[in-house]
Design a protein around this motif. Structure first.
Motif, PDB file in Angstrom:
ATOM      1  N   ASP A  60      39.156  32.988  40.040  1.00  0.00           N
ATOM      2  CA  ASP A  60      40.467  33.419  39.521  1.00  0.00           C
ATOM      3  C   ASP A  60      41.318  32.253  39.844  1.00  0.00           C
ATOM      4  O   ASP A  60      40.704  31.099  40.663  1.00  0.00           O
ATOM      5  N   GLU A  61      42.571  31.991  39.669  1.00  0.00           N
ATOM      6  CA  GLU A  61      43.244  31.037  40.049  1.00  0.00           C
ATOM      7  C   GLU A  61      43.395  30.410  41.407  1.00  0.00           C
ATOM      8  O   GLU A  61      43.725  29.317  41.687  1.00  0.00           O
ATOM      9  N   LEU A 109      41.797  42.609  38.741  1.00  0.00           N
ATOM     10  CA  LEU A 109      40.749  41.502  39.387  1.00  0.00           C
ATOM     11  C   LEU A 109      41.060  41.719  40.840  1.00  0.00           C
ATOM     12  O   LEU A 109      40.228  41.782  41.623  1.00  0.00           O
ATOM     13  N   ASP A 114      39.641  34.684  35.919  1.00  0.00           N
ATOM     14  CA  ASP A 114      40.969  35.010  35.453  1.00  0.00           C
ATOM     15  C   ASP A 114      41.767  33.653  35.201  1.00  0.00           C
ATOM     16  O   ASP A 114      41.244  32.513  35.895  1.00  0.00           O
ATOM     17  N   ASP A 115      42.982  33.582  34.708  1.00  0.00           N
ATOM     18  CA  ASP A 115      43.634  32.347  34.584  1.00  0.00           C
ATOM     19  C   ASP A 115      43.006  31.322  33.901  1.00  0.00           C
ATOM     20  O   ASP A 115      42.777  30.285  34.349  1.00  0.00           O
ATOM     21  N   THR A 152      36.554  39.903  33.181  1.00  0.00           N
ATOM     22  CA  THR A 152      37.249  38.566  32.737  1.00  0.00           C
ATOM     23  C   THR A 152      38.580  39.289  32.121  1.00  0.00           C
ATOM     24  O   THR A 152      38.560  40.267  31.511  1.00  0.00           O
ATOM     25  N   THR A 153      39.558  38.413  32.360  1.00  0.00           N
ATOM     26  CA  THR A 153      41.021  38.975  31.773  1.00  0.00           C
ATOM     27  C   THR A 153      41.093  38.167  30.465  1.00  0.00           C
ATOM     28  O   THR A 153      40.415  37.053  30.228  1.00  0.00           O
ATOM     29  N   THR A 201      45.598  40.910  36.031  1.00  0.00           N
ATOM     30  CA  THR A 201      45.347  40.111  37.301  1.00  0.00           C
ATOM     31  C   THR A 201      45.325  41.085  38.273  1.00  0.00           C
ATOM     32  O   THR A 201      44.315  41.027  39.359  1.00  0.00           O
TER      33      THR A 201
END
Length: 610
Positions: free
Chosen positions: A109-110, A38, A554-555, A580-581, A35
């Motif tokens: 992301d989140e 990112l 992410d997430d 992307t994670t 994260t």
């Protein structure tokens, strides 16, 4: 290709990873900086900054992005000042509107607001149209309307000129015919009389003298009209000055300063009294008297020793004192409000008096200029009248020198001189009218273009919403086909104001087994899929891909590994760089894998969402 240089960003102490076009998978276990990488990317792109963006304990950090092929370089430097972190430098996205569009529709992301709104079942409308607010559409429309009014005024003038042009052309033709007849009559008269060369010279001189006298006479008429206008302006200005009364108010500056000093003193007293009141009241209300005083508990009333003066008292007496403090605070607050009102009134009077004085000074200056202009114009008129008298006298002298048989010639020459002067004036006016009339087509096209621009701006909000809904529907159809979720459909229902026709709300409606359900009835992965679809709808509606060359994901822990791969494949065609994670157990990705070996994470630090 992007080369990154990272220092003190989130959980990454330093690193130099490379992001390549296409799919970039950041695969690692927890607390390895997924994260954080990112976060570094969104930071250098121009994303929002929070205190946690800068590594905990660090006072400064930076992210630098370079493109070897184009030799472009972008950098954002972070500095911590207390609890605040500020950013400096040149990010990839320098425009605030593009930065916000990226935050909403590319940085998935989140923290993404669209995903959050879907999870919480909130209204998606504010987020899907947020970039429009930064376009200042109302301001653009107002500017275009003002320009259109100006162009319409110019068009009215051009159309009037076209109407006058035909009249002017007819007048010129008439005068040209008259002048031709006059010259023919003069030529005929000169041929019959066989005058000597001296007489011919006198006639030529008389013609010139009459023409010059006519020109001077026109100048006299023009000056007389100018003087009449100046006298009218002077009269109007004098009337306005006579009606203008400058308030003979005292100098409020000293009074304002004194009142402000009183206000500062009152505020200091209030601050002191409030502090004393709050501390004492907290001790009494929170039962902490034992901390500051010895209490003798009795049947009738507890006795205690005041911690400030040492005298014996009771809780009731102290509460009475507290009430007294409260009354004193209230009284001073009322005094402060009154003083603030007084200061505001004094400042308003001061401004009003100053505006009146400035208006008077402006009028007096204008009046001086008008009077000076009037004096000059009268002097010029007097000189012109003297010159006219001289010209008239000269004409009369020449006329006397010409024989009585030349009376007809005199009349013809005078008419010719007058006609030539009038004809020259009409031709100049015709040329000016033609220039104005020729602009009609150009002005009409500009009005049409401005109207189209205004209508386009007015409908931009609804077009964006229609595009977003259409993109949502198309993406959802793909998602249902590729992921086979438990729901069979979802849509963005358009709630429109019946009076204005304006969309007030986009309601997310999800259906399973033929009936509507809420997001609470979906799995975590399904909720995240719908959130991504909604964000991608905004991505399509605002053409985000034209300005933002990446999508960050992410997430997505709620998605199974195979679904994550499917999603990556689905998004790959939408952007130049997809990052992307993923956890190692997600398996290999068809693209570039970013390894934690390319950066150092903060020692013994557990990232909040790594």
């Amino acid at each position: 290709m992007w080369n990154l240089e990272i220092s003190n960003i989130a959980g990454i102490r330093d690193g130099a990873p490379t992001v390549k076009p296409g799919v970039n998978a950041v695969q690692a276990s927890n607390w390895q900086g997924k994260t954080s990488l990112l976060t570094a990317l969104r930071t250098v792109m121009g994303g929002s900054i929070t205190p946690t963006t800068l590594t905990d304990g660090a006072t400064e950090g930076h992210v630098r992005l370079s493109e070897p092929d184009s030799e472009q370089e972008y950098e954002r430097r972070l500095e911590r000042n207390g609890t605040t972190v500020t950013a400096h430098g040149q990010p990839y996205l320098a425009d605030e509107q593009r930065q916000k569009a990226a935050e909403l529709f590319a940085f998935l992301d989140e923290r993404n607001e669209v995903r959050t709104a879907v999870r919480e079942g909130a209204d998606l409308t504010p987020h899907l149209i947020e970039p429009l607010k930064r376009e200042d559409i109302d301001g653009q429309i107002a500017a275009l309307k003002a320009e259109r009014e100006t162009v319409e005024s110019e068009l009215d003038s051009a159309q009037t000129a076209a109407t006058e042009l035909s009249e002017k052309t007819a007048a010129i033709s008439r005068l040209e015919a008259e002048l031709s007849e006059l010259r023919a009559d003069l030529d005929e008269l000169d041929g019959d009389t066989a005058d000597s060369s001296e007489q011919a010279e006198r006639r030529e001189e008389l013609t010139r003298a009459r023409r010059e006298r006519e020109q001077v006479n026109q100048r006299v008429n023009r000056l007389e009209r100018k003087i009449e206008s100046l006298e009218s302006q002077i009269e109007d200005t004098e009337t306005e000055l006579a009606d203008l009364t400058v308030p003979a108010s005292p100098d409020h500056a000293e009074t304002v300063e004194r009142k402000q000093a009183e206000l500062r003193e009152l505020e200091a007293e209030i601050e002191t009294l409030e502090a004393l009141y709050n501390v004492t009241n907290r001790v009494l209300d929170e039962g902490q008297l034992d901390l500051v005083a010895d209490i003798d508990r009795r049947i009738d009333s507890d006795r205690l020793t005041c911690w400030a003066c040492g005298s014996e008292t009771t809780r009731e007496e102290m509460e009475e004192q507290i009430d007294g403090l409260s009354d004193a605070i209230t009284s001073r607050r009322e005094q402060r409000a009154s003083l603030r009102s007084t200061v505001s009134d004094l400042q308003s009077k001061q401004r009003e008096a100053e505006q009146t004085r400035r208006r008077k000074q402006s009028l007096e200056a204008d009046l001086d200029d008008l009077r000076t202009n009037l004096v000059d114009s009268r002097e010029e008129l007097a000189a012109a009248r003297d010159e006219l008298a001289d010209r008239t006298e000269r004409v009369e002298e020449l006329e006397e020198q010409v024989a009585e048989t030349d009376d007809r010639r005199k009349s013809l020459e005078q008419e010719i001189a007058r006609t030539e002067t009038e004809l020259a004036t009409l031709r100049d006016e015709k040329e000016q009218l033609a220039e104005r009339a020729d602009r009609r087509e150009q002005l009409e096209e500009r009005i049409s273009d401005l109207t189209a621009e205004i209508e386009s701006l007015r409908s931009r909000r609804e077009r964006v919403i229609r595009t977003a809904r259409s993109a949502f529907d198309e993406a959802l159809a793909d998602i249902v086909t590729k992921f086979n979720p438990s729901f069979e459909s979802a849509r963005l229902d358009n709630h429109v104001d019946p009076e204005t026709g304006r969309t007030e709300q986009l309601e997310l409606v999800i259906a399973r087994d033929g009936r509507e359900i809420s997001v609470d009835a979906l799995s975590e992965g399904e909720v995240e899929l719908i959130g991504l679809i909604a964000a991608l709808a905004g991505h399509e509606a605002f053409d985000v891909a034209e300005d933002v060359p990446c999508i960050l994901i992410d997430d997505l822990g709620g998605l199974a590994s195979e679904h994550l791969h499917t999603l990556v494949t689905y998004l790959e065609a939408r952007t130049e760089y997809l990052v992307t994670t993923a956890y190692p157990e997600a398996g290999e990705f068809d693209g570039h894998v970013l390894s934690p070996d390319d950066w150092d994470v903060v020692s013994d630090r557990v990232e909040q969402s790594a």
